[in-house]
Structure formats: C-alpha cells, structure tokens
Design a protein around this motif. Sequence first.
Motif, PDB file in Angstrom:
ATOM      1  N   TRP A  85      26.482  14.970  -4.430  1.00  0.00           N
ATOM      2  CA  TRP A  85      26.066  15.026  -3.036  1.00  0.00           C
ATOM      3  C   TRP A  85      24.559  14.718  -2.934  1.00  0.00           C
ATOM      4  N   ALA A 124      26.641   6.454   9.081  1.00  0.00           N
ATOM      5  CA  ALA A 124      25.811   7.627   9.405  1.00  0.00           C
ATOM      6  C   ALA A 124      26.511   8.908   8.973  1.00  0.00           C
ATOM      7  N   HIS A 125      25.719   9.935   8.720  1.00  0.00           N
ATOM      8  CA  HIS A 125      26.262  11.199   8.240  1.00  0.00           C
ATOM      9  C   HIS A 125      27.112  11.878   9.311  1.00  0.00           C
ATOM     10  N   GLY A 126      28.160  12.559   8.865  1.00  0.00           N
ATOM     11  CA  GLY A 126      29.066  13.258   9.769  1.00  0.00           C
ATOM     12  C   GLY A 126      28.391  14.328  10.605  1.00  0.00           C
ATOM     13  N   LYS A 130      15.959  19.189  -0.175  1.00  0.00           N
ATOM     14  CA  LYS A 130      16.498  18.081  -0.958  1.00  0.00           C
ATOM     15  C   LYS A 130      15.384  17.509  -1.830  1.00  0.00           C
ATOM     16  N   THR A 163      32.049  12.352  -5.589  1.00  0.00           N
ATOM     17  CA  THR A 163      32.860  11.163  -5.336  1.00  0.00           C
ATOM     18  C   THR A 163      32.656  10.717  -3.891  1.00  0.00           C
ATOM     19  N   THR A 164      32.930   9.466  -3.632  1.00  0.00           N
ATOM     20  CA  THR A 164      33.021   8.998  -2.247  1.00  0.00           C
ATOM     21  C   THR A 164      33.873   7.741  -2.258  1.00  0.00           C
ATOM     22  N   LYS A 165      33.991   7.121  -1.110  1.00  0.00           N
ATOM     23  CA  LYS A 165      34.680   5.831  -1.045  1.00  0.00           C
ATOM     24  C   LYS A 165      33.702   4.800  -0.490  1.00  0.00           C
ATOM     25  N   SER A 208      21.212  19.163   9.654  1.00  0.00           N
ATOM     26  CA  SER A 208      22.308  19.344  10.623  1.00  0.00           C
ATOM     27  C   SER A 208      21.814  20.094  11.854  1.00  0.00           C
ATOM     28  N   ASP A 246      35.333  19.072   9.298  1.00  0.00           N
ATOM     29  CA  ASP A 246      35.219  17.609   9.380  1.00  0.00           C
ATOM     30  C   ASP A 246      34.688  17.107   8.047  1.00  0.00           C
ATOM     31  N   ARG A 303      34.125  14.117   5.470  1.00  0.00           N
ATOM     32  CA  ARG A 303      34.130  12.685   5.229  1.00  0.00           C
ATOM     33  C   ARG A 303      34.405  12.386   3.754  1.00  0.00           C
ATOM     34  N   ASP A 304      34.445  11.110   3.434  1.00  0.00           N
ATOM     35  CA  ASP A 304      34.738  10.688   2.051  1.00  0.00           C
ATOM     36  C   ASP A 304      33.803  11.349   1.040  1.00  0.00           C
ATOM     37  N   TYR A 305      32.532  11.423   1.406  1.00  0.00           N
ATOM     38  CA  TYR A 305      31.549  11.952   0.464  1.00  0.00           C
ATOM     39  C   TYR A 305      31.613  13.462   0.330  1.00  0.00           C
ATOM     40  N   HIS A 360      21.562  17.252  -3.426  1.00  0.00           N
ATOM     41  CA  HIS A 360      21.049  18.614  -3.591  1.00  0.00           C
ATOM     42  C   HIS A 360      19.684  18.549  -4.256  1.00  0.00           C
ATOM     43  N   ARG A 391      31.836  23.715  -1.766  1.00  0.00           N
ATOM     44  CA  ARG A 391      32.052  23.558  -3.207  1.00  0.00           C
ATOM     45  C   ARG A 391      32.450  24.885  -3.855  1.00  0.00           C
ATOM     46  N   PRO A 442      28.036  24.582  12.090  1.00  0.00           N
ATOM     47  CA  PRO A 442      27.381  23.275  12.160  1.00  0.00           C
ATOM     48  C   PRO A 442      26.574  22.906  10.921  1.00  0.00           C
ATOM     49  N   GLU A 443      26.346  23.848   9.994  1.00  0.00           N
ATOM     50  CA  GLU A 443      25.450  23.592   8.867  1.00  0.00           C
ATOM     51  C   GLU A 443      26.202  23.109   7.628  1.00  0.00           C
ATOM     52  N   VAL A 493      24.106   8.569   3.429  1.00  0.00           N
ATOM     53  CA  VAL A 493      24.593   9.483   2.408  1.00  0.00           C
ATOM     54  C   VAL A 493      25.400   8.755   1.343  1.00  0.00           C
ATOM     55  N   ASN A 494      26.133   7.725   1.731  1.00  0.00           N
ATOM     56  CA  ASN A 494      26.975   7.039   0.750  1.00  0.00           C
ATOM     57  C   ASN A 494      26.175   6.192  -0.222  1.00  0.00           C
TER      58      ASN A 494
END
Lengths: 506, 506
Positions: B97, B196-198, B311, B453-455, B157, A336, A338-340, B99, A123, A360-361, B254-255
């Motif tokens: 997201w 599932a999360h990336g 979180k 945002t997401t899809k 992660s 990588d 993703r949409d989110y 946070h 971000r 990786p974080e 996550v979505n």
Amino acid sequence: MSRRRPGAAVVPAGESLDPGDWDALKSTFHDAVELAIDHLRDIRQGPVWRATPDAVKARLGARLPRKPEALDALLGVFAEDMLPYGTGNIHPRFFGWVHGSGNLAGGLGEMLAALINCNVGGRDHVAVHVERQVLQWCKEIFGYPAESSGILTSGTSMGTVIALAAARNARAGADVRMLGLAGSPERLVGYASSEAHGANAKAFELLGLGRDALHLVPVDADFRLSLPMLTEMIAADRARGCRPIAVIASAGTVNTGAIDDLAGIAALCRAEGLWLHVDGAFGGLAVLTPEFVPLLAAIAEADSIAFDFHKWLHVPYDAGCVLVKDEAAHRAAFADRRDYLAPAQTGLAGGEPWFCDYGPELSRGFRALKIWFTLKAHGIERLAEGIARNCRQAQLLGRAVQSNDDLELLAPVSLNIVCLRFAPAGLGEAELARLNEAIVVELQLRGIAAPSTTKIRGRAAIRVALTNHRTTTEDLAILVSAVRRLGKELLSAQPARPRVLERERR
Amino acid sequence: MSRRRPGAAVVPAGESLDPGDWDALKSTFHDAVELAIDHLRDIRQGPVWRATPDAVKARLGARLPRKPEALDALLGVFAEDMLPYGTGNIHPRFFGWVHGSGNLAGGLGEMLAALINCNVGGRDHVAVHVERQVLQWCKEIFGYPAESSGILTSGTSMGTVIALAAARNARAGADVRMLGLAGSPERLVGYASSEAHGANAKAFELLGLGRDALHLVPVDADFRLSLPMLTEMIAADRARGCRPIAVIASAGTVNTGAIDDLAGIAALCRAEGLWLHVDGAFGGLAVLTPEFVPLLAAIAEADSIAFDFHKWLHVPYDAGCVLVKDEAAHRAAFADRRDYLAPAQTGLAGGEPWFCDYGPELSRGFRALKIWFTLKAHGIERLAEGIARNCRQAQLLGRAVQSNDDLELLAPVSLNIVCLRFAPAGLGEAELARLNEAIVVELQLRGIAAPSTTKIRGRAAIRVALTNHRTTTEDLAILVSAVRRLGKELLSAQPARPRVLERERR
C-alpha cells in the motif's frame, strides 16, 4: 534528569532516519519520561493555566527547518517553551468545557503505539484485534449486542458524523450513497433538543442535510427534550411532506448535564421508524454508576451511540467511539474496496472486515492501545468511582452555591455540571454578565481555577464541569471562595487588577 | 530491561488515577522505552510480518476489565502479545500500500503529547501555536500564502472531506450549509481521474453529493487524467444542467504514482470557475525534491491540498493535513460557536481562531507535536533526500524487473511505485493472476517482504510502494530474487508449501 548527556546529538546513521547512537536516543527518551512525569506529579503546585509568552509564540513562527537538530536540544525546547503552557486540563482545578484529565497508563499506551506505528485502517495485524477488543468492551458497557459494529474515532463529533451517515443512508428511502441528496424526493429531517450539542448540527451540515433539517425540540424545566413536542413536530413534518429519519437524544447536555428521556424517545422512534442516535459524549458513561443506570440504561435501545474516552475515562486526547447496532447499515455506508485494497484470505491483506469499511478514514492510528492500557490498568470499577465522585462533587458544589447569598445556581445539578454566578443584590443582568465573565477570566489569568462560561436561558453563567479525577472537595472550596473574592474585588472602587473589568466595560 | 522491578504494581494512591508510587511508574515507562526502541533497532533481523497467533486473538476477546492490573504486567502483555505482530511497516522490506515507516523523534513527540494531554480543538494554549507553526511550514512546502488556512487531520481522507466541504459550500450557488443539498436547483458534480483514490468518491458520498456526482475522467497512457476529456465532460455536464464545482487532481496516484498535469488542470479550473483540490497524499511531498518540482509546483495554484505526514515524512500514525487557500471559504464551512464555546479576548478562552472553526472536530489531540519533533530532528533536507532515494530505488527496481525475462513491468515507473508480475511464458491471464497473488501471500507469510497487490488495466500486479526510509538496494535484490524463486516454486509439481496455491486454485 541525571541520564541526560548534554550535547549528545542523535544524528541518524547511514541513510535511514534511525539514530546513529541508539543509547543516546534512549537517554533522551528516559529524560523525557522523567520530565513529563515529574510535571504531572507536581501539577497541583503550579497554576492551572498560564498564557503562552509572546517570546514563545515568536519562536513558534520560525521558517521550515532545513537541517537536523539534536533531539535532546529539542526536548529542552519542549521543556521550556511548551510544557508549562498546556491547556490546563491535567490540573485538579480545571473545570472548563468538558475535558478529561488524562492518565499515565494511557500515556504509556500512546508512546508504544507511536513506536510500533501500526496503521489500523485495515489488514491483519494485532492492532486490529486490540481495537476489536476495546469495541467489545464498549458494547458491554452500553448493553449492545456482540454482533453490532463500531469504530474508534477522534471523538464524539466524528462519531456523530459516522452514525448519522449510516442513519441518513438507511432511512432516506433512496440510494443516497450513489445518487446524493439532490435526487431525494422528500426533504430528510431529524430532531434534537434545543440544548443538544452543536456538533450534531455540524454533522447535518457536513452530510449535506443542512442545518435547517435538524429541527430543535424545546426542553422542559429540567432542560430535557420535550417528548410531547417531539411527537407533534414529527407529525407536522410528515404532514408537510418531509421525511423524518432520526432523533438525536442527549445523554448529558453540554450546558447543564441534562439527560433526555431516553426510554421514552426510544419508544417513539420505534413507533415512528426513526433512527435513534444518542449523544453520550461524556454523560453516557455515567451508566457505569448504579445511580444513573435508570436514566441511561435505555442507551441499549438506541440505533447508535457516540461517546468519548478522553473525557470521563481520561484516556489521553483524542479518543472517541461510535457503536452502531445494525452492522449491515453501518458497513453499507462506508465499505468500498478498490483493486489496491483487495482483501486476501490469508497474509497481511486478510483480517476482514477492515476498519476502513466503517468510516471515512483509511489511515488510522493505533488509538485502541491507550484505551486498552487505561481500562486494564485502572479497571472499570475504579474509573466508574471517579465518575460517581465527580457527580457527588457537583451536588456538593451546588449546595455550596445555594448556601451563599451572593451566589446563584442557574440550573439544577443533574450530573456533573454546575452553572452558577456571583450575583450580589442590586446589579442588572448586563452588569452581572460582564462581572461573571470577568471573574472567569481572572480565575484563569491568576491560575487559580479554569471554569468556562455559558448562557443559561440568556443569563451568563460560570460553568463548572467536573470531569477531573484529580479534583478534591478542597479544590471546590478554593473555587467558591475565589469566585466570591474576585467578584467583590472587581466590583470595588480600586480593583487589584482593574484592566479586565475596565476592558469589559468599554 | 534492568530497570524493571517485577511485581511493582502501580496502584493509584488516594482517589485520583495517579500512581501511588511515582518511581515505580517511571520505571515501567523506562522499561517500555528500552523494549520498544530495542525492537526498532533490531527490526531488520526479524520477519517483516507474522500472523497474530490464535491464542493472542483469544486473549483479546476478554470481558471488560473490572479490577486494576499492574502496569508492568500490562507492559509484559504488550511485549509478548502485541509488539511482534504489528502491521510490518516499520520493517525495511515493507512495500505494501503506501505506509510510512515511522521515526523515533516523532515517537518522542507523541509520548509527550499524550502526557501533556492538550485538547487542540481551540482555546489559548501552546499546542495551538505549535499546530499553527506546523501549518506554516506546510504552506512553505507547497508555496501557499501565509494567509491561507489549514488544519491537521488523521490523514488525507479526512483532509479531502474538509476541503470538498468547503468547495461544495463555496461553489454550490446556494446556502448548502443551512439548506442542505435537497434544495439545490442544479445537480452539483465534480471530476477526478479514473485512477484517483477511492477516498475522493467516499468524500462525495459522505457530503451528500453522491458517488455518481464524481465523474471519472479517463487517463492517458501514463495514467494521467486526460485534460481534453475533462474539458469535454465539463461542457457536456453544463449543457445538461449540472453545476460543476470541483476537480480533484492526483499528485501521485495510488496504483502507479502518476502525477496529473496540475498546471494544465489549474488553468482549466481558473477558466471554468472550478475549485481545484489536489490529492497529494504521498506524492505531493515529492515537491521537496528538485526532480519533481516541475511536475508538482502547480500545487501552489490549487484551492486546496490534502496530504499525509505519516507516509513519506514518516511521522507516526496518524497525521495528515489539509490546506485551503481561501481562509474565509474554509472557515465559512465549519465555524459555529455556541454559548458554551464563546471566545474571550483574554484568558484560556482566547486564542482566536479556534481549530474547531476549520473542521468537524471539537476535541483534537496534540498531533502537531510529533510532526514538530520529526521536522526539527531530521530537517526537511534529510527528509527530502529520503523521498528522492525512494524514487531512485523505484527506477532501479523497474530496471531490474525489465532485465529479467520472467518478470514484467506493468506500468511506467513515474514516482515511487513499481507494478510488476512474475510472468513466465505460456501462462494465461487468469493463471498469472492466481500465481502472483499467491506469490504476495507467500512473501508475507514467510516474512520475506510485504508488497501488496492491485490490478493494472485488468492485470493482477505485485505492487511495490517505496515509502520506507529503512529500505536499501539490498532489500530490493532480496525482493526480486524471492519473487522469482517463489514463482517457480509455486509453479513446480511439488511446491514447498502448496496450500496457498491450492487454496487459490479452488
């Protein structure tokens, strides 16, 4: 501790976790500042280490806390139960492993980072720009081009994982990221010296390459990787169908501080098409001192380097970094979205590229701030002077060891590490090993000094790593004198505290 | 800022990095406390986010600092150039997201951790015992046995990487740690839902399993992993010679916040001999609220769980955790002590087992202290109330969306996430996507609120994650009203700030 108002519980108001009484909260912070800074100011007066009492350990076995407790009472618990029983590395006579000593400007940065509470996974916000600034400084230190990439890590271990992931994917000759290693037609192998840090083998394990795939190259008399042997091993591996991908060179080995022939290895890697990664955990930063530039300048030729801020630059734990010369290869190993996590051209979701594209974080603290404060408050010249001073101290200690008949220097002093032992005439190797291990334990238990132990060509050594900005030559004299005194005491018929040696002799 | 003495440079005395004037140094710390805490106290009065000005970015492009600068001047730079431009997640209307919002007790802990400066990679000192205490609390939260193992991480992660490394090595049927994956006779595969999360796929990549080896299971109408499909996929993979090793279940996607059928998946994993890892990054902690116990209690049956403190427990970034039920499997994946890390029965080198035996890091900060302070200062009941409140707020927001004709709810509200869009009649999907992305950017640029945002099934969504202890129902009303107002404004012929929509329309 005049600001403390005893019993002023900081009870949250309303439904949030914010305090009801902001002034009481501030008062506890001010008390904490006084407490922790006084502790640091007076650190020399106390023992270097004391064992955590059993009563404290028992209190740290409590059940999950259900109800709120007053913050000032918790600070009191910290003062009583924790502050006296730290690792010891903030003390001038801590010489164990390779630990930095911390610094107050860095501590200030960490406090502010915790309160502003940024997530630097990505971000567009200022913490991203501060981390980029710090990385730019790192590139300047090691002569890396501005377009190279990097990321702050918890330390060199994680930096090594990241660098070797990029190396693995870039040199595998297959789409390892998508297909994994099972599909690889050839066994991927890499090289490091037999003196290289264990973190490198652990990275090979984690990455699925396997520990066996890290081929250990013998060292020369000065504990440096043998270039002729490396050349032979690469050829032999190719001949039997393996695919060499990377060489890990040590810029300061953990046992003795030896610096591999970086320029020679870099030339070989270029010729062979191998990725050169430099493990510069602590030693890499000696490039800041003119004396070590000839040995370390070739780091600029490496494909990647990992090093720590929390060691020889004394940033509070934890703080490391990895730089990768080929930004595209680095990014290709990790990016990588993703949409989110879709980027935007403006607003909070801007700020491309995100740091999560380089490691990786996804959640990452504002580690850059304590580094920014440390480098700005002290300036790199002063920090470099500290490194040079530690190296001079190591030379001095090495000479002191050699000038005492009952002490023995077990390896040449090449950087900041001195491996010695108390070795009066007439003792066998096994006896010497038990004796020196007992000396180290007694030094720690009595709070005199905290070296660690290792083995040098099979001989048990007292290992003194000088990575401490508080150490003076007087501290070294105290160490030498205590080693000899304790050695004699432990050898004598009625040792003052016999239990350690007795236990060791069992 | 009354304590500040302008120009009182904190110049180190002597050769160490310690200050010459300890009182001046403390004074700067006290100023920093006032500055940062006032900022938090007044956070609601400011915008949720503001872009970092170009002038600040330019100043953060400076060369490596050579000379020391006064610490109070550096604090001034922080106040001017950094504090106003954070991620925004400490503001009550940050919904982007997932946070956390931080908390002051945790900030106090982090400051003290930076000053005491322990290295929690191993050895025997109090920080090790504090981390064990925190891990014990984690086991209590998730119903894990006391003899299970765990380690604090930067976040889920890294926790996932550690858990899946243990799973890979334990279930591969070969000595992966030594030999790597190239020697594996069968392709190792795992499973997670398509939601599932990336981070899970990234862990498969890092571990050399390859992204393709993580087979994505379709979800049901509520975005939960389809158990019948998973059963079929395992059978099909076995039939074609693959070796299934692990299933990753999501405890809060996550979505949409969907919670997989953990009990059902656990039963299947037991029957199939697969390692069950739960990605509980934020949602796992909803087990603290009675309402979600039925959905989440089966976490106790999993072989491992990774989750975050930064979180929904609001510990300052970064702080996560992984628990592994089979301590031996966990340790077997990472323990590796060389001569220079040899344990001792007593003294500083005691303290077995060391945390470096449970993960890739050897240097580790005292992350446990900010967690200890957070859990002790607030108590788990109050923290759980915050989680429950966020879930109620999500239901409330979902109903508000449904009660407005021009808003559309894109997924059922199952936890704390609301996916909505502004959808007046007559617009096509592409136009709606551009419009809603523009609304989110405008919300951020104007500092009103920060959703992301997401899809959702291909539709662009405004995604509101309620993981914020400062959010009130009033904040939700402001959000709903602003989304509708901005939507209409952006659609109108003369938008008040047309550039965003124009740019997006290009």
